[in-house]
Scaffold this motif. Structure first.
Motif, PDB file in Angstrom:
ATOM      1  N   SER A  78      -0.873   6.421 -12.507  1.00 35.98           N
ATOM      2  CA  SER A  78      -2.177   6.803 -11.957  1.00 35.98           C
ATOM      3  C   SER A  78      -2.160   6.598 -10.452  1.00 35.98           C
ATOM      4  N   ARG A 112      -3.491  25.632 -19.865  1.00 34.86           N
ATOM      5  CA  ARG A 112      -4.624  24.781 -20.208  1.00 34.86           C
ATOM      6  C   ARG A 112      -5.513  25.547 -21.198  1.00 34.86           C
ATOM      7  N   GLY A 169      -5.973  11.901 -19.720  1.00 38.21           N
ATOM      8  CA  GLY A 169      -6.172  13.088 -18.893  1.00 38.21           C
ATOM      9  C   GLY A 169      -7.550  13.081 -18.291  1.00 38.21           C
ATOM     10  N   ARG A 170      -8.061  14.275 -18.061  1.00 35.67           N
ATOM     11  CA  ARG A 170      -9.386  14.363 -17.449  1.00 35.67           C
ATOM     12  C   ARG A 170     -10.488  13.892 -18.394  1.00 35.67           C
ATOM     13  N   GLN A 171     -10.301  14.208 -19.672  1.00 37.84           N
ATOM     14  CA  GLN A 171     -11.293  13.760 -20.656  1.00 37.84           C
ATOM     15  C   GLN A 171     -11.333  12.240 -20.649  1.00 37.84           C
ATOM     16  N   THR A 185       0.916  12.096 -22.169  1.00 43.07           N
ATOM     17  CA  THR A 185       0.730  11.987 -23.610  1.00 43.07           C
ATOM     18  C   THR A 185       1.650  10.895 -24.134  1.00 43.07           C
ATOM     19  N   GLY A 238      -3.685  10.840 -25.855  1.00 36.03           N
ATOM     20  CA  GLY A 238      -3.656  11.552 -24.579  1.00 36.03           C
ATOM     21  C   GLY A 238      -4.397  10.823 -23.484  1.00 36.03           C
ATOM     22  N   GLN A 277      -2.308  12.642 -13.342  1.00 30.19           N
ATOM     23  CA  GLN A 277      -3.619  12.716 -13.966  1.00 30.19           C
ATOM     24  C   GLN A 277      -3.580  12.940 -15.469  1.00 30.19           C
ATOM     25  N   GLY A 278      -2.388  13.203 -15.964  1.00 28.01           N
ATOM     26  CA  GLY A 278      -2.338  13.444 -17.396  1.00 28.01           C
ATOM     27  C   GLY A 278      -1.005  13.043 -17.970  1.00 28.01           C
ATOM     28  N   LYS A 284      -3.455  21.239 -23.971  1.00 25.73           N
ATOM     29  CA  LYS A 284      -2.487  22.036 -23.232  1.00 25.73           C
ATOM     30  C   LYS A 284      -1.527  22.705 -24.194  1.00 25.73           C
ATOM     31  N   GLY A 301     -10.689  18.412 -22.280  1.00 28.00           N
ATOM     32  CA  GLY A 301      -9.907  17.716 -23.287  1.00 28.00           C
ATOM     33  C   GLY A 301      -9.412  18.622 -24.401  1.00 28.00           C
TER      34      GLY A 301
END
Ligand SMILES: Nc1ncnc2c1ncn2[C@@H]1O[C@H](COP(=O)(O)OP(=O)(O)O)[C@@H](O)[C@H]1O
Ligand SMILES: Nc1ncnc2c1ncn2[C@@H]1O[C@H](COP(=O)(O)OP(=O)(O)O)[C@@H](O)[C@H]1O
Ligand SMILES: Nc1ncnc2c1ncn2[C@@H]1O[C@H](COP(=O)(O)OP(=O)(O)O)[C@@H](O)[C@H]1O
Lengths: 436, 112, 436, 436, 112, 112
Positions: free
Chosen positions: E21, E101, B37-39, E29, B35, E26-27, B90, B87
């Motif tokens: 990006s 989320r 993402g924000r994490q 997988t 993944g 922002q995310g 989703k 993290g």
């Protein structure tokens, strides 16, 4: 001074190399058993003992263990930094004195490495390092002195050819203490904690087996009949340990396992270690077979008793070591080694009692000292990584490394590098482009 | 029928699976993913070279359920997978046209 | 003729085997460091040197290096195909002459294999093979002659016990040249090029360490006190190299790494190589520790200077080799080896200068010759694979192989097989079906 | 009694250890070649031979092979359980008798292990074990007696330095029989059955190469010129085998392979085995090179002829062994070994014919006996696992184990444990929580 | 909300991730897959036996975005992943019902 | 356009791929997954500790096809993947909004 014999020296040179090789062998043996996120940290526990153990031994350990005896308890520091340990053989010896030192050094390296199986997957690296240094100085060196360096157990006449008490029982007791003091891994006793790479563990076991010929047959300190018999009984007991373990598995669960075969082999190796130069082939069949079965039954104890000895140091080295030390008191015979003694089977009640004393003393001393050392370290700097570090794995958390990158994409980018110079002229312009 | 897809932290899989079993889910499919993402990712260092790795290991679950089950599954999943830290992942919900069980040829909800 | 000593012969037999084992050890050490798509091609670079090096050495190399001296520069071809190299010891020796040849052969195999780390992941296999043959004949054999075969450096009196100049500096300089001439890997300096299997690298390092006892202590050519001290200092320096590197890491980035421990060990091994039979234990602590730290700082240079020495041959073997050769000139003492000389620390300014001359000459010669050879090969047949082959990985592109097939499905089908006969009667009918 | 020589003893101790190490080496060599679902079962086939072979050899094998000769065919049981096998050298020997026994034991372990490559990925474990015991007693021990124990082939004067007939041809013929009797793997000849871990196979090949120095040079039973020449020709032939195989590949398909290099090395090792103490370096170049090429051509035969010799025991050990035994009859010379004989090249038609007789007898005996044993086992207990077990992989089906757990999640739960005691007081309460 | 799925060449992942990006994604997988398509596979040879392998390693990206972003993402992806040779891969667009989320329980576009 | 997703037994992949090729399917994407369902898992034993593993290795196929092909693909798949034993797996059908070929920018069915 003694006279150097080239054959004995050749054998001790290679034996010393073989025992050195056991420690990375142990690293792989243990490394394969943990989860992949902890493979490097586990390997490191053994591998860097080659560094730590060496410097401690060279500076003080050898002198403490083999220096002039003080009260039967310990050597002194007269050989600090190997002062006076020369290239010529010592009195009564046929090999260079410094080679004997090196051979013993390899034992001082692998013994603490054995302990690390107990606290794999959760110990802080700095605390590990401090523990190892302290343990080598305060526990290993004295016990080695007692048994081999002219100390009270040697004077008593208990037999330990290659380290049943000094190495295995000693390490296993420290392992038990460590497992208790540091506490269980998150999920222990519930989640499956599968070995992540059993072929690696088998390879490790194979290297251990191979190296153990140096360990046991090398303990004859010469290339002679005694070395040969020690070699043979070592091999037989190992083979029987493997068979014993998988036979017990076959009876209990119907399925013999590869890990069982490897574990049983190690159990056999451990058990024959004290006996190697004192017993004959038939006795070694019994010793290996019994050790294989008993160690198999013993490894499950941790779940019942609730301590998390991650890689079964207690079950294999503790139980195997005790079985071996006791059976040495049963099967030893002066027919094999005149410098030895007769065991129970040959009427030697004496020896049997002495063996029990040696075992008891080692257990007691190792338990108390290891406990004190670990509690002290825990109080001062802590023993465990944080829960998040444990979840993410010690390889990343402690070492910023990943054991494997087998997948098809990596996707990381270079951020920064360490270099001797930070401002050097680039001659990159002279290098060819990526393809011609 | 809906497809519920969840991207969760790998060490939460056991809890999630047990929680879903608990509400009667009998089948699901799991895979390993990475993944972004924000994490934030982590740094790896090899011989003094520091590499920034943006991807974080995640586990993906796919569960096909009857429409009526969706909200219960989502709630159960959310609860079991939550740690409260960035993290956690989703849940995505997608429409499904049909499902077939290979062994029997059954179709629709019966196939699940 | 000399008189054979069985102990010395036993030690040299096993030492030779140990040095042979180092080359596959290197294959694994290097193999673990590349990306998984190049693991086999990287392993192959070392492994097949056992083939290439052997035939070159047997035919001409040994004769060029150890044949009768011509002008201090090279031997001759009088021992082409090992003509006259017998089973009895040569004059003044205690081991079969052919065994000495074999021991030296293993050095001639691993030295060029070391270079391959510099051009891993992009070199054409055919060009690699041609380069290796040419380099062995034109660079390794003469330099080995200079230092060990009675050539000018030997006459000068510079010391190189087991190959600091001949092996490590020599190989590292060729590696630097190769990295520059072949150019950078696509993505170098930007993308992460993670080691794909660090346990494999650790295993490789362990085999190197183990085998190096043969390399260094075997260079005593006898099982005696000199072999013992060479053994001991080798081990100590290696241990200290590992500690030095991870301590430096701890200070610079806060995280000691497993790869650092392994790399530091190799740095220590490299640095002690020229010194092994000339220095004592305390000196070896210093040599190993200094090498570990300096090599750590040196491996980052390639990013600053812009050459892509993929697996840090320059940083580890070059810097380590130079450190070792210089420190031999500092710490060597006739107290350890009468046939040696005193270093700076014992007032031997002479030796120190000679060491610098030997280092300089090796660097210069290796640089120029390697450059000429590589440029010539580049002109004639090219050095690099195509960009697409590089992206797909050399294992598939050059060898039609995949290192790993760990997944659950394979999905390929048999298309064609090579066999001695293409029209043989099938007795498949007689074989049992897939299940009973 | 003979007089012990420490140098010879040192060499035989380490040689014995080296040959022991070959069996786990073989486990890895074979283990890397199968699909990952069968890696452990394949490794187990070799690894547990260390158990099975040891006990069989100690109890009866050694006595049958090396006990007093009966009609040139077999020894007797007078040394059952190693009775009378002592620590002193036997008459005319310089090493402890029990060490000779141990050296031979390692041969008795690896020989049946070689066979297992033929039936990998489908054989029942229990049937495997029974087969191995029966084969050791009924096939290996007699043939070893014929060739080395004073039996008719030895009396005839055929030469087999280290086991071309006894070990390789013998095992390969049994392998062919086993492949035919047990039948093909599901999908053989259609689906791709890729090696799952070639680095592991390379490592295995490296260990085999390393250990083979003990196998061949150890067969000199002393550390002398004969051991040295055996060592050298072993190495050269191996190197040439690797080169021969990849050159043939280059010509046939354009791509030399890493597996080819490893396989060719093994082919070279096999072929030089009977010749090792009888031929010189130049002959060994020829032997290795020819073996490498012929074995490459031979491994494809199984697809043409329709038997599934999974890991090419027939193609490599059978063809290589026959090539070696024949070429021994060509290249042997008393100039190397006075106790040997001259081959065709030196006018020795005699020896050549004797070699053919020895080969023929071994093939015939091994074929018939192996066939009878396997058919008997098949009738009594079956040979193969079920189709479902084969599909799921033998590791899970037979051993309840998984070779690798490299992924990020495991998701299993502890259900049950085996332990010595089922009702022990828990001191879990005293252990620390998961995080401090 | 839409799900954009892209099957690309593995060595393009870095470029694609950076490009995405760059436009504010922002995310996402990622997973490893094997593709079968027009791009031909390769041959492997083990001991003289030649095996034809039809599958080609590919990397799969999954990105959930608001409807408005779809065309921009598709364009950016196409550009960054393109080499112009067969096997560059595909982009597939699927409808999405909802997203949650786990950490916060947020729903819809806010959850991305 | 529809997306057909099949979860099958890994050893059936070859047969399935060949069968699909047979009916003209030119592209598909495969991945390794772990399934949880009616088919029971297995037990692993390490040093006397028995672990129950619920997940079963499965192979996932994803095939985008024109609407008209759906039933033929489903039938072919079903037939090729079937062994008749529990765990043969499922076929799921999902709606698709669009497809793009990265190399050419082609859209819709032309992109497949
Ligand atoms: N837009 C997206 N499309 C697809 N997957 C996403 C998207 N955003 C996040 N993810 C996945 O969800 C994981 C968790 O997201 P992250 O932003 O790190 O934390 P949080 O779930 O707490 O918001 C990511 O690692 C990634 O796998
Ligand atoms: N119909 C399809 N359904 C699912 N995936 C497909 C389909 N067609 C192609 N793919 C995937 O796209 C990848 C690239 O397709 P390919 O036909 O090789 O080249 P191109 O993208 O240039 O048309 C394939 O490897 C496969 O993973
Ligand atoms: N509801 C579901 N959602 C997603 N995947 C499922 C679902 N049910 C089953 N599966 C997948 O299908 C596989 C086969 O299902 P299983 O119930 O074992 O057998 P069968 O296909 O015979 O009904 C499972 O291993 C799992 O991967």
């Amino acid at each position: 001074m003694g006279t150097l014999d080239t054959g004995d020296t050749a054998w001790m040179l290679i034996s010393t190399a073989l025992v050195m090789f056991m420690t990375p062998g142990l690293a792989l043996f243990y490394g394969g058993l943990v989860r992949s996120k902890n493979v490097l940290s586990t390997i490191m526990h053994s591998f860097i003992m080659l560094g730590i153990g060496t410097i401690v031994w060279v500076l003080v350990g050898y002198s403490l263990a083999f220096g002039p005896d003080k009260f039967g308890l310990i050597g002194d520091l007269s050989m600090f930094g190997l002062k006076g340990v020369g290239m010529a053989p010592a009195e009564g010896s046929t090999i260079p004195e410094i080679l004997f030192m090196a051979f013993q050094m390899m034992f001082a390296i692998i013994t603490p490495a054995l302990i690390t199986g107990a606290f794999a997957e959760r110990m802080k690296f700095s605390s590990y390092a401090v523990f190892m240094v302290a343990w080598l100085v305060l526990v290993y060196s004295p016990v080695a002195h007692w048994v081999w360096g002219g100390g009270w157990i040697m004077q008593l006449g208990a037999l330990d050819f290659a380290g049943g008490t000094v190495v295995h029982i000693n390490a296993a007791v420290a392992a038990l203490v460590a497992a208790i003091v540091i506490g269980k891994r998150k999920g222990f006793g519930k989640e499956a904690m599968h070995p992540h790479n059993l072929p690696m563990t088998i390879l490790g076991a194979a290297i251990l087996w191979f190296g153990w010929f140096g360990f046991n047959a090398g303990s004859a300190l010469a290339a002679n009949g005694l070395a040969a018999i020690a070699f043979v009984v070592t091999h037989i007991a190992t083979a029987m340990g493997a068979l014993g373990w998988i036979l017990a598995e076959k009876l209990k669960t119907g399925k013999p396992t590869t890990l069982g075969a490897a574990s049983g082999a190690v159990a056999g190796l451990v058990a024959i270690t004290p006996a190697a130069g004192f017993v004959g082939p038939i006795a070694s069949i019994a010793i290996g077979f019994i050790a294989g079965i008993l160690c198999y039954l013993a490894v499950g104890l941790k779940f019942k008793l609730g301590y998390d000895d991650s890689l079964d140091v207690v079950g294999v080295h503790g139980v195997g070591g005790i079985v071996g030390a006791i059976l040495t008191g049963v099967f030893a015979t002066v027919a094999i080694n005149e410098a030895g003694a007769n065991g129970l089977l040959y009427g030697g009640m004496d020896l049997f009692v002495k063996q029990l004393i040696a075992i008891g003393a080692t257990i007691g001393y190792s338990f108390i000292m290891s406990f004190i050392i670990l509690k002290a370290i825990k109080a001062v700097m802590g023993l465990r990584v944080s829960e998040e570090e444990e979840i993410n794995g010690l390889d990343l958390s402690l070492h910023s490394e990943n054991g494997y990158a087998l997948g098809g994409f990596s996707s990381g980018t270079l951020e920064h590098t360490v270099a001797a110079t930070q401002t050097a002229p680039s001659f990159a312009v002279k290098t060819a482009p990526a393809s011609e | 029928m809906k497809k519920i897809e969840a991207i969760i932290k790998p060490f939460k899989l056991d809890d999630v699976k047990n929680a879903l079993s608990g509400i009667g889910i009998q089948g699901l499919t799991v895979s390993e993913v990475q993944g972004f993402g924000r994490q934030k990712g982590h740094t790896e260092v090899y011989r003094g070279a520091e590499y920034k790795v943006d991807f974080v290991p995640k586990t993906k679950l796919e569960i096909l359920v009857d429409d009526g089950m969706v909200s219960q599954v989502v709630d159960t999943l959310t609860e079991a997978a939550k740690t409260g830290k960035i993290g956690d992942g989703k849940i995505f919900i997608y429409p499904v046209d049909d499902a077939i069980r290979i062994r029997t040829g059954e179709r629709g909800v019966d196939a699940l």
